[in-house]
Enzyme design. Structure first.
Site, PDB file in Angstrom:
ATOM      1  N   VAL A 189       0.668   5.664   1.328  1.00  0.00           N
ATOM      2  CA  VAL A 189      -0.003   6.560   2.264  1.00  0.00           C
ATOM      3  C   VAL A 189      -0.050   7.970   1.674  1.00  0.00           C
ATOM      4  O   VAL A 189       0.951   8.469   1.146  1.00  0.00           O
ATOM      5  CB  VAL A 189       0.716   6.581   3.633  1.00  0.00           C
ATOM      6  CG1 VAL A 189       0.048   7.581   4.576  1.00  0.00           C
ATOM      7  CG2 VAL A 189       0.720   5.185   4.248  1.00  0.00           C
ATOM      8  N   ALA A 225       0.830  -1.200   0.000  1.00  0.00           N
ATOM      9  CA  ALA A 225       0.000   0.000   0.000  1.00  0.00           C
ATOM     10  C   ALA A 225       0.863   1.247   0.000  1.00  0.00           C
ATOM     11  O   ALA A 225       2.090   1.178   0.147  1.00  0.00           O
ATOM     12  CB  ALA A 225      -0.916  -0.008   1.231  1.00  0.00           C
ATOM     13  N   ASP A 263       6.740  -4.603  14.446  1.00  0.00           N
ATOM     14  CA  ASP A 263       7.607  -3.899  13.488  1.00  0.00           C
ATOM     15  C   ASP A 263       7.964  -2.527  14.071  1.00  0.00           C
ATOM     16  O   ASP A 263       7.753  -1.486  13.433  1.00  0.00           O
ATOM     17  CB  ASP A 263       6.876  -3.755  12.148  1.00  0.00           C
ATOM     18  CG  ASP A 263       7.820  -3.354  11.013  1.00  0.00           C
ATOM     19  OD1 ASP A 263       9.047  -3.505  11.175  1.00  0.00           O
ATOM     20  OD2 ASP A 263       7.324  -2.891   9.963  1.00  0.00           O
ATOM     21  N   LYS A 298      -4.343   5.373   3.861  1.00  0.00           N
ATOM     22  CA  LYS A 298      -3.568   4.245   3.331  1.00  0.00           C
ATOM     23  C   LYS A 298      -4.407   3.535   2.274  1.00  0.00           C
ATOM     24  O   LYS A 298      -5.561   3.165   2.534  1.00  0.00           O
ATOM     25  CB  LYS A 298      -3.213   3.288   4.476  1.00  0.00           C
ATOM     26  CG  LYS A 298      -2.189   2.234   4.131  1.00  0.00           C
ATOM     27  CD  LYS A 298      -1.768   1.483   5.393  1.00  0.00           C
ATOM     28  CE  LYS A 298      -0.646   0.500   5.132  1.00  0.00           C
ATOM     29  NZ  LYS A 298      -0.197  -0.172   6.381  1.00  0.00           N
TER      30      LYS A 298
END
Length: 524
Positions: free
Chosen positions: A136, A134, A288, A153
């Site tokens: 943003v 994706a 993450d 997003k």
């Protein structure tokens, strides 16, 4: 038949890209059987000039596209599968791709939200970041005359079809590896790809990322040092996620942090303790947490973004983590070994004493070092390496935790090199142990156990009825024997014959491809 040929053709192209980027050059030929050594020599012939420098595998995966890039990121969290050196190479893999066009993004949003972009947003700017799944955009919404900045997003067009195609190739490789390799079966390669497949499927449904944001917002509502962006559910669908825009300082921007006179050691404490609270208290953590995904807002709170990769730990795994950390701190290696056996992680045919001896080899060096030299993440890494010697089966959730802890610890120590990781972690770990393993925890465990026992007792009549039916079937089979019809035996023979023929054909196609590559290179 056609499916196997298609997989082999696509994988042959991938192998050629790996060869061109010098990936096979890092493989030790002595660890490869003779036929494989010949293939390695052929692969080295087609290496492009300059391929020996830099992160070879990262370059190859980026060239092969989004699914391979995501595979590399996933395998960076699995040093048990690819090895420590390769995992470090993959850590440098950047999930950055050129953005798709503004027109495509606006068309995707209009279709997904079922209204034009101009009606959904007061303003909608160009892409500010783009990755494999994706990208943003920054926008604004307006309500009652008040404008709010949002991050929008948007999924890449047709990304789902490409991922499904490449994942099918990965499953084909994992299945073949588990047929012929005991080590592949121990590492559970099919389950590894299954886990990645589920992770990617969740990343490609942005409603699930929004749900993760919402769940973590509930979990951390009382935390003074941490928060997450608010979700705009009216503008969130499968393909679009709209959330609060964060204007804080990125933890990767050390210059701005210094200009703002931020207390860096205190910031390191917030990073470590926030992560441990999420993992131990909530059993749900951001997997993450690199500096680019963490911000410091005006109130001095950490704000995390990008919730595509999340980790979960059950009560059993949280107890395991807390007890092994406490056991290493108190040098009770016997207890740490017992925890592994009680959890069923190490097979019962191994010796608890021998396992405790191996753990002592990890723990004792810790007590000869200063606090800032002791790494909790390194401890867990060594622990996972030792457990492999005792046939401990891969635990993806624990490896993801360990890998995230490596990143979090690195972020914290970048702000305070002398960070005492154990002193900072101790309040969070001790609080969890006292709450869950102390008197209150025992009472709650007893109450939970009583509830489970009640549910089992209520199901006994149904269990008894099914048991009687099974016993009757076994009695019939014992009396009359288990029979296979001639047609069934013949069908089984034909199936095995087809498998053997296709395996042989696959090997010949791969061999012929490498020979063709060799002749093509010689003619250049």
């Amino acid at each position: 038949m056609i499916s196997a040929i298609t997989h082999i053709a696509r994988l042959t192209r991938a192998a050629f890209v790996f060869a061109r980027e010098g990936v096979f050059g890092v493989v030790d030929p002595s660890l490869v059987p003779p036929p494989g050594q010949l293939a390695l020599r052929l692969a080295r012939i087609v290496e492009r000039p300059g391929a020996k420098s830099g992160p070879r595998l990262s370059r190859a995966l980026t060239r092969l596209g989004p699914a391979y890039l995501k595979l590399g990121q996933f395998l960076a969290t699995r040093p048990d599968v690819v090895g420590v050196i390769m995992a470090r190479d993959l850590e440098a893999l950047q999930d950055r791709l050129p953005p798709f066009s503004q027109a495509e993004a606006e068309a995707a949003i209009a279709t997904s939200l079922e209204r034009p972009v101009a009606l959904a947003f007061a303003s909608f700017g160009p892409a500010v970041a783009a990755a494999s799944i994706a990208q943003v955009h920054r926008g604004e919404t307006e309500r009652d005359g008040v404008r709010r900045s949002v991050a929008v997003k948007v999924l890449r067009p047709d990304v789902g079809a490409r991922f499904r195609r490449d994942l099918a190739d990965f499953f084909f490789v994992a299945h073949q590896a588990e047929i012929y390799s005991a080590e592949a079966r121990r590492l559970r390669l099919i389950e590894v790809i299954n886990t990645m497949s589920r992770s990617v499927a969740m990343e490609m449904d942005l409603r699930l990322e929004a749900a993760a944001l919402s769940e973590m917002a509930e979990n951390t509502s009382g935390d003074p040092d941490f928060r997450v962006p608010a979700v705009d559910w009216d503008r969130t669908t499968h393909n679009v996620l709209t959330m609060e825009w964060i204007d804080g300082i990125a933890l990767s921007d050390h210059a701005r942090l210094a200009q703002s006179q931020v207390d860096l050691p205190e910031l390191g404490r917030k990073v470590i303790q926030s992560f441990l609270r999420h993992a131990l208290r909530d059993g749900f953590f951001h997997a993450d947490m690199h500096p680019g995904n963490l911000f410091l807002d005006d109130a001095g709170r950490l704000v995390a973004v990008d919730f595509g990769i999340m980790g979960r730990l059950g009560v059993k795994e949280r107890r395991f983590l807390a007890e092994i950390l406490l056991g290493f701190i108190t040098r009770n290696y016997r207890r740490v070994a017992e925890v592994h056996f009680e959890a069923g992680y190490v097979p019962g045919h191994h010796s608890v004493e021998n396992f405790a001896q191996a753990l002592r080899a990890i723990g004792e060096p810790i007590h000869n070092r200063t606090a800032e030299e002791i790494s909790m993440a390194k401890l867990l890494t060594l622990l996972l390496e030792v457990t492999g010697l005792f046939d401990m089966r891969t635990r993806p959730e624990l490896i993801l935790l360990q890998k995230t802890m490596v990143v979090v610890e690195g972020v914290a120590r970048s702000f305070d090199p002398k960070l005492d990781i154990w002193k900072i972690a101790e309040p969070v770990v001790r609080e969890w142990i006292e709450r869950n393993l102390g008197p209150i925890g025992r009472v709650q465990g007893a109450m939970s156990g009583a509830g489970e026992l009640g549910r089992v007792l209520s199901g006994l009549p149904a269990i008894a009825a099914r048991s009687v039916a099974v016993l009757e079937q076994l009695e019939t089979m014992t009396r009359e024997g288990f029979r296979l019809s001639p047609e069934t035996i013949a069908a089984m023979g034909r199936t095995e014959g087809r498998k053997s023929r296709w395996r042989a054909l696959a090997l010949w196609i791969i061999a012929a491809t490498f020979i063709a590559i060799l002749f093509a290179v010689r003619q250049l």
